[in-house]
Motif scaffolding. Structure first.
Motif, mmCIF file in Angstrom:
data_model
loop_
_atom_site.group_PDB
_atom_site.id
_atom_site.type_symbol
_atom_site.label_atom_id
_atom_site.label_comp_id
_atom_site.label_asym_id
_atom_site.label_seq_id
_atom_site.Cartn_x
_atom_site.Cartn_y
_atom_site.Cartn_z
ATOM 1 N N MET A 145 0.833 -1.255 -0.054
ATOM 2 C CA MET A 145 -0.142 -0.140 -0.031
ATOM 3 C C MET A 145 0.788 1.205 -0.090
ATOM 4 S SD MET A 145 -2.948 0.925 2.748
ATOM 5 C CE MET A 145 -3.591 2.452 2.870
ATOM 6 N N GLY A 146 0.477 2.256 -0.747
ATOM 7 C CA GLY A 146 1.288 3.324 -0.799
ATOM 8 C C GLY A 146 0.476 4.680 -1.065
ATOM 9 N N GLU A 147 0.936 6.020 -0.617
ATOM 10 C CA GLU A 147 0.065 7.117 -0.799
ATOM 11 C C GLU A 147 0.854 8.092 -1.284
ATOM 12 O OE1 GLU A 147 -1.809 10.554 2.368
ATOM 13 O OE2 GLU A 147 -0.493 8.946 3.011
ATOM 14 N N SER A 148 0.508 8.741 -2.480
ATOM 15 C CA SER A 148 1.145 9.804 -3.323
ATOM 16 C C SER A 148 2.531 9.138 -3.700
ATOM 17 C CB SER A 148 1.535 10.860 -2.322
ATOM 18 O OG SER A 148 1.746 12.145 -3.015
ATOM 19 N N ALA A 149 3.847 9.758 -3.516
ATOM 20 C CA ALA A 149 4.804 9.184 -4.012
ATOM 21 C C ALA A 149 5.006 7.860 -3.646
ATOM 22 C CB ALA A 149 6.081 10.001 -3.621
ATOM 23 N N GLY A 150 4.551 7.305 -2.512
ATOM 24 C CA GLY A 150 4.729 5.861 -2.088
ATOM 25 C C GLY A 150 3.813 4.848 -2.940
ATOM 26 N N ALA A 151 2.781 5.519 -3.258
ATOM 27 C CA ALA A 151 1.609 4.771 -4.344
ATOM 28 C C ALA A 151 2.487 4.659 -5.586
ATOM 29 C CB ALA A 151 0.501 5.702 -4.503
ATOM 30 N N GLY A 172 -2.212 -8.494 -2.989
ATOM 31 C CA GLY A 172 -3.002 -7.297 -3.486
ATOM 32 C C GLY A 172 -2.106 -6.101 -3.377
ATOM 33 N N ALA A 173 -2.644 -4.865 -3.895
ATOM 34 C CA ALA A 173 -2.127 -3.639 -3.842
ATOM 35 C C ALA A 173 -3.002 -2.552 -3.485
ATOM 36 C CB ALA A 173 -1.211 -3.354 -4.845
ATOM 37 N N VAL A 174 -2.683 -1.560 -2.917
ATOM 38 C CA VAL A 174 -3.564 -0.500 -2.608
ATOM 39 C C VAL A 174 -2.765 0.789 -3.055
ATOM 40 C CG1 VAL A 174 -4.930 0.967 -1.191
ATOM 41 C CG2 VAL A 174 -4.813 -1.632 -0.833
ATOM 42 N N LEU A 175 -3.399 1.738 -4.234
ATOM 43 C CA LEU A 175 -2.785 2.890 -4.365
ATOM 44 C C LEU A 175 -3.509 4.377 -4.273
ATOM 45 C CD1 LEU A 175 -1.625 1.518 -8.002
ATOM 46 C CD2 LEU A 175 -0.189 1.478 -5.857
ATOM 47 N N LEU A 176 -3.166 4.970 -3.175
ATOM 48 C CA LEU A 176 -3.683 6.152 -2.736
ATOM 49 C C LEU A 176 -3.304 7.504 -3.586
ATOM 50 C CD1 LEU A 176 -4.405 5.457 1.070
ATOM 51 C CD2 LEU A 176 -5.898 4.825 -1.001
ATOM 52 N N SER A 177 -3.914 8.040 -4.506
ATOM 53 C CA SER A 177 -3.466 9.253 -5.057
ATOM 54 C C SER A 177 -2.090 9.233 -5.587
ATOM 55 C CB SER A 177 -3.796 10.414 -3.894
ATOM 56 O OG SER A 177 -5.111 10.426 -3.689
ATOM 57 N N GLY A 178 -1.891 8.467 -6.221
ATOM 58 C CA GLY A 178 -0.328 8.222 -6.630
ATOM 59 C C GLY A 178 -0.050 9.142 -8.205
ATOM 60 N N PRO A 179 1.244 9.207 -8.458
ATOM 61 C CA PRO A 179 1.390 9.701 -10.101
ATOM 62 C C PRO A 179 2.058 8.541 -10.537
ATOM 63 C CG PRO A 179 3.340 10.292 -8.435
ATOM 64 C CD PRO A 179 2.033 9.656 -7.537
ATOM 65 N N VAL A 230 -7.413 1.262 -6.574
ATOM 66 C CA VAL A 230 -6.778 2.424 -7.383
ATOM 67 C C VAL A 230 -7.807 3.575 -6.750
ATOM 68 C CG1 VAL A 230 -6.163 3.852 -9.232
ATOM 69 C CG2 VAL A 230 -6.030 1.510 -9.441
ATOM 70 N N SER A 231 -7.209 4.513 -5.756
ATOM 71 C CA SER A 231 -8.203 5.411 -5.328
ATOM 72 C C SER A 231 -7.623 6.841 -5.507
ATOM 73 C CB SER A 231 -8.309 5.079 -3.738
ATOM 74 O OG SER A 231 -8.961 5.866 -3.155
#
Length: 295
Positions: A145-151, A172-179, A230-231
């Protein structure tokens, strides 16, 4: 429980201003319940001073014989800043839900360039597989799981097989507001409201357009489909909204994925992460449903 109308108005007024959003949540998170959790801090997973992680472990008298399912989380910070401590609330929250939460730091730009962040994601995953059992990690039930750059780092590591070891396996994977598209951000700075020069992307991806092409995850997806969330948020930075849609469209139309796609109402780029462990479950409830479904 949904976000209060008062907090929603305060978030909208503050905008995507990190210090202002942090201040809005400070009192709530200072009162966050931390019972029933053991915290192991600054466990090394590599030789660099930034390659350390914290483990939030459920404190049960009779833990599962084979361990708990695990979320490995990577913070945001525009590739150039940020620390695992900024999301302690997520660690406490997940551990209280019966998950081991591994919150990792990673090497930052400009000292470390692409794909260094994704390589650190792989290194933390390897640590969880090889040493995580000492902390209750169930090695075959790991969600990244990552947020922003972490995503961005999680997306690169999980979607590009050339960076993965032979025994790579995630639930699985969770992507919060990433580029996910360095080329797009580089070529559409005016439209997306990105500064020129860009202190984030140029520090990590460099200024060479050929490197932007190479680093654009949306163009180099080679992994077989796996469970993915993807969020982005209703009040998110524009480039994050655009890239979430682009990644979702590419995954579905070109690569055979069927990811979950969520637009979180009333939150912005920074507020979503602070909401874990508060009464507002607009981010945490969908996350827990996804996590439960994949393990």
């Amino acid at each position: 429980m949904a976000m209060s109308a008062e907090l929603a108005a305060q978030i909208r007024a503050a905008g995507n201003d990190l210090p202002a959003i942090s201040a809005l949540y400070r009192e709530q998170l200072e009162k966050q319940d931390r019972r029933g959790v053991m915290l192991h801090q600054n466990v090394p997973y590599g030789e660099h001073q930034r390659q350390v992680l914290d483990v939030y472990q459920p404190d049960h008298e009779q833990p599962p014989v084979d361990g708990w399912p695990t979320v490995v989380f990577f913070h945001g910070g525009g590739f150039i800043r940020g620390n695992k401590e900024h999301r302690q609330n997520l660690g406490w929250f997940l551990a209280q839900q019966g998950w081991v939460a591994v919150l990792a730091n990673y090497r930052l730009a400009p000292e470390t360039r692409w794909p260094g962040g994704a390589e650190d994601v792989v290194s933390v995953w390897q640590w969880a597989r090889q040493q995580g059992s000492n902390y209750g990690v169930k090695h075959d039930r790991i969600v990244l799981m990552g947020e922003s750059a972490g995503a961005a780092h999680v997306a690169t590591a999980s979607l590009r097989t050339e960076l993965q070891p032979e025994d790579w396996q995630i639930s699985g994977a969770v992507l919060l507001s990433g580029p996910y598209n360095a080329r797009l951000e580089g070529l559409a700075r005016q439209q997306l409201g990105i500064a020129t020069p860009d202190p984030r992307n140029e520090a990590y991806f460099g200024e060479d357009r050929q490197q932007w092409d190479k680093a654009a995850t949306v163009d180099h997806i080679s992994a077989k489909p796996f469970p993915l969330l993807v969020s982005f948020t209703e009040l998110d930075l524009l480039q994050m909204q655009v890239q979430a849609g682009e990644l979702f469209a590419r995954l579905v139309s070109q690569y055979g994925f069927q990811p979950e796609l969520r637009c979180v109402p009333r939150h912005n780029h920074f507020s979503q992460g602070y909401s874990f462990g508060t009464e507002d479950d607009s981010v945490s409830a969908p996350l827990m449903r996804f996590l439960t479904s994949v393990v």
